[in-house]
Design an enzyme around this catalytic site. Structure first.
Site, PDB file in Angstrom:
ATOM      1  N   CYS A 263       0.802  -1.229   0.000  1.00  0.00           N
ATOM      2  CA  CYS A 263       0.000   0.000   0.000  1.00  0.00           C
ATOM      3  C   CYS A 263       0.830   1.273   0.000  1.00  0.00           C
ATOM      4  O   CYS A 263       0.741   2.062  -0.946  1.00  0.00           O
ATOM      5  CB  CYS A 263      -0.939  -0.004   1.200  1.00  0.00           C
ATOM      6  SG  CYS A 263      -1.951  -1.471   1.239  1.00  0.00           S
TER       7      CYS A 263
HETATM    8  C1  UGA Z   1      -1.528   0.572   5.412  1.00  0.00           C
HETATM    9  C2  UGA Z   1      -2.391   1.529   6.234  1.00  0.00           C
HETATM   10  O1  UGA Z   1      -1.958   1.515   7.612  1.00  0.00           O
HETATM   11  C3  UGA Z   1      -3.868   1.137   6.171  1.00  0.00           C
HETATM   12  O2  UGA Z   1      -4.657   2.100   6.868  1.00  0.00           O
HETATM   13  C4  UGA Z   1      -4.311   1.094   4.700  1.00  0.00           C
HETATM   14  O3  UGA Z   1      -5.658   0.672   4.559  1.00  0.00           O
HETATM   15  C5  UGA Z   1      -3.417   0.112   3.947  1.00  0.00           C
HETATM   16  O4  UGA Z   1      -2.047   0.544   4.070  1.00  0.00           O
HETATM   17  C6  UGA Z   1      -3.868   0.116   2.514  1.00  0.00           C
HETATM   18  O5  UGA Z   1      -3.743   1.161   1.856  1.00  0.00           O
HETATM   19  O6  UGA Z   1      -4.476  -0.875   2.079  1.00  0.00           O
HETATM   20  P1  UGA Z   1      -0.485  -1.892   5.801  1.00  0.00           P
HETATM   21  O7  UGA Z   1       0.296  -1.647   4.547  1.00  0.00           O
HETATM   22  O8  UGA Z   1      -1.212  -3.182   5.967  1.00  0.00           O
HETATM   23  O9  UGA Z   1      -1.604  -0.729   6.013  1.00  0.00           O
HETATM   24  O10 UGA Z   1       0.553  -1.809   6.995  1.00  0.00           O
HETATM   25  P2  UGA Z   1       0.945  -0.800   8.162  1.00  0.00           P
HETATM   26  O11 UGA Z   1       0.673  -1.470   9.440  1.00  0.00           O
HETATM   27  O12 UGA Z   1       0.393   0.546   7.949  1.00  0.00           O
HETATM   28  O13 UGA Z   1       2.545  -0.740   7.976  1.00  0.00           O
HETATM   29  C7  UGA Z   1       3.123  -0.242   6.764  1.00  0.00           C
HETATM   30  C8  UGA Z   1       4.648  -0.251   6.861  1.00  0.00           C
HETATM   31  O14 UGA Z   1       5.090   0.801   7.733  1.00  0.00           O
HETATM   32  C9  UGA Z   1       5.253  -1.540   7.411  1.00  0.00           C
HETATM   33  O15 UGA Z   1       6.394  -1.892   6.642  1.00  0.00           O
HETATM   34  C10 UGA Z   1       5.663  -1.180   8.829  1.00  0.00           C
HETATM   35  O16 UGA Z   1       6.750  -1.938   9.290  1.00  0.00           O
HETATM   36  C11 UGA Z   1       6.041   0.284   8.657  1.00  0.00           C
HETATM   37  N1  UGA Z   1       5.942   1.073   9.909  1.00  0.00           N
HETATM   38  C12 UGA Z   1       4.733   1.317  10.475  1.00  0.00           C
HETATM   39  C13 UGA Z   1       7.104   1.563  10.497  1.00  0.00           C
HETATM   40  O17 UGA Z   1       8.231   1.381   9.979  1.00  0.00           O
HETATM   41  N2  UGA Z   1       7.010   2.315  11.650  1.00  0.00           N
HETATM   42  C14 UGA Z   1       5.809   2.557  12.242  1.00  0.00           C
HETATM   43  O18 UGA Z   1       5.787   3.252  13.299  1.00  0.00           O
HETATM   44  C15 UGA Z   1       4.645   2.056  11.644  1.00  0.00           C
END
Ligand code: UGA
Length: 427
Positions: A263
């Site tokens: 995403c």
């Molecule tokens: C993300 C959004 O959070 C959702 O709200 C959205 O619906 C989704 O994309 C989408 O567009 O379908 P997702 O990709 O499943 O969800 O995962 P996240 O939990 O948001 O994490 C994304 C990335 O950011 C991961 O690689 C995670 O490790 C990283 N991250 C997240 C960090 O490096 N630090 C943080 O503090 C949070």
């Protein structure tokens, strides 16, 4: 209500199963015969916690699947939840969503009672008009377009669906708003979940802006983290304090090796490309991507600061793009492994669930069955995914030939006998 959901990926299947759970009669439509058979057998095509129970409960009753796109003719509301892959230039390939809209429009060509076709897939706002034209040209006059972006996270999609922070409706009539409100009525918990009711293009922009803000927030945390590291400071202590400001919030401030998944990378590229097509070059969005692209190299530089890695055995701990999933799409492990191999290192990788998907992408790497096996005789290790089990490796580090550990997710405890480096916090 009678609902059709076109596309049975993780968003479509979660939507279909949850809507069945809310009491609607749902038909899941997918072109893939095996996906349809899987759902009708009460199983799930994509791994998502809690989803298998829902599908098992409702399959054959309120949830059924079919390959027949004309099944949408019976639905009051048709959700389009097909994939929106990236084209090589980062823009969205809208062909699949245009095809799905065309198929739905044709199935609804002869209806004369009002029907709503709702775009769930993430489509750049300037492309919405093209979908509207397809419906206007091919479907009956009673068919109306709406958009309704989703904010589900992989790994918590069912919970996110059933307890949303907000519902965003992109509608063109009061009837469409009321129809979508009826679809979601049972999860609104009275008035607890706010409805944002805007036009279809604005609703889609909310989705892009939401992901852009979150991805840029993590990149900003990473940039601050890199500066903290240079100053010998701990970004986690600094940002925990910053997060106490409720204008900021502590969430999405975990710095490290960066963001991946299906995403953030795709949506940021798509937004940059769509803005560029209008003549705007989006410097801050580009910087968010650039900082993210640099983090894997920073991790490797920290490792190299302890010695050349050519011909060394280096353990890569974690391959999934985040803990709790086997998804490796745009995982930071990919540039980390490629960077190590480019330096001549012998990579031994481990992940509790994502080995097979990564093996398909990078077959030349050696994959270990456990973290301890990956660490055995290694000359260095890097942590790329924040799996809890890496916090409990204890004696496994004693098996390393040269125990240098660079932690990209802040999961490893400092301990005697290892040289420990944090990516955005002091050694
Ligand atoms: C993300 C959004 O959070 C959702 O709200 C959205 O619906 C989704 O994309 C989408 O567009 O379908 P997702 O990709 O499943 O969800 O995962 P996240 O939990 O948001 O994490 C994304 C990335 O950011 C991961 O690689 C995670 O490790 C990283 N991250 C997240 C960090 O490096 N630090 C943080 O503090 C949070």
């Amino acid at each position: 209500m009678t609902v059709a959901v076109v596309g049975s990926g993780y968003v479509g299947t979660t939507l279909a199963a949850c809507l069945a759970d809310l009491g609607h009669r749902v038909t899941a439509v997918d072109i893939d015969e095996s996906v349809v058979e899987t759902i009708n057998a009460g199983s799930v095509p994509a791994h998502e916690p809690g989803l298998d129970e829902l599908v098992e409960t409702h399959a054959g009753d309120r949830l059924r699947a079919t390959t027949r796109s004309d099944a949408v003719a019976d639905a009051d509301v048709v959700f389009l939840a097909v994939g929106t892959p990236s084209a090589p230039d980062g823009s969205v390939d809208v062909a699949p969503i245009a095809d799905a809209t065309r198929a739905a429009a044709d199935a609804l060509a002869d209806v004369d009672d009002r029907r709503l076709v709702v775009v769930k897939s993430t489509v750049p706002p300037p492309e919405i008009d093209r979908l509207r034209s397809i419906l206007d040209d091919r479907a009956g006059d009673a068919v109306e377009l709406a958009t309704n972006p989703e904010f589900l996270r992989e790994g918590t999609a069912v919970d996110d669906f059933l307890s949303p922070d907000k519902l965003v409706f992109g509608t063109e009539s009061a009837w469409a708003t009321e129809t979508l409100a009826s679809v979601y009525d049972r999860l609104r918990d009275g008035e607890r979940v706010p409805i944002v009711d805007v036009d279809p293009e604005t609703a889609m922009m909310v989705k892009y802006a939401n992901n852009a803000v979150l991805a840029a927030k993590v990149s900003l945390a990473n940039e601050i983290g890199n500066v903290c590291k240079e100053f010998g400071l701990d970004a986690y202590a600094v940002l925990a304090a910053v997060g106490l400001d409720d204008r900021v919030s502590e969430r999405f401030l975990r710095s490290g090796v960066g963001w991946g998944g299906s995403c953030f990378p795709k949506d940021l590229s798509a937004l940059i490309a769509a803005a560029d097509a209008e003549g705007y070059d989006a410097p801050l969005l580009r910087a968010a991507v650039e900082v993210n692209d640099r983090q894997p190299e920073r991790l490797l530089s920290l490792l190299e600061a302890h010695g050349d890695v050519a011909d060394d055995r280096i353990a890569v701990l974690g391959l999934a793009f985040k803990p709790g999933t086997d998804d490796v799409r745009n995982s930071r492990a990919i540039p980390v492994i490629r960077g190590l191999r480019a330096r001549g290192a012998d990579v031994v990788a481990y992940d509790p669930v994502a080995t097979e998907p990564m093996r398909e992408l990078l077959p030349e790497v050696t994959y270990a069955d456990s973290a301890a096996a990956a660490l055995d005789r290694a000359d260095g290790a890097v942590v790329v995914t924040g799996w809890d089990e890496f916090a409990a490796l204890d004696d496994a580090f004693d098996r390393m030939d040269r125990p240098v550990v660079v932690d990209g997710r802040r999961v490893i405890e400092r301990r005697d006998g290892i040289v420990y480096e944090g990516l955005t916090w002091p050694a």
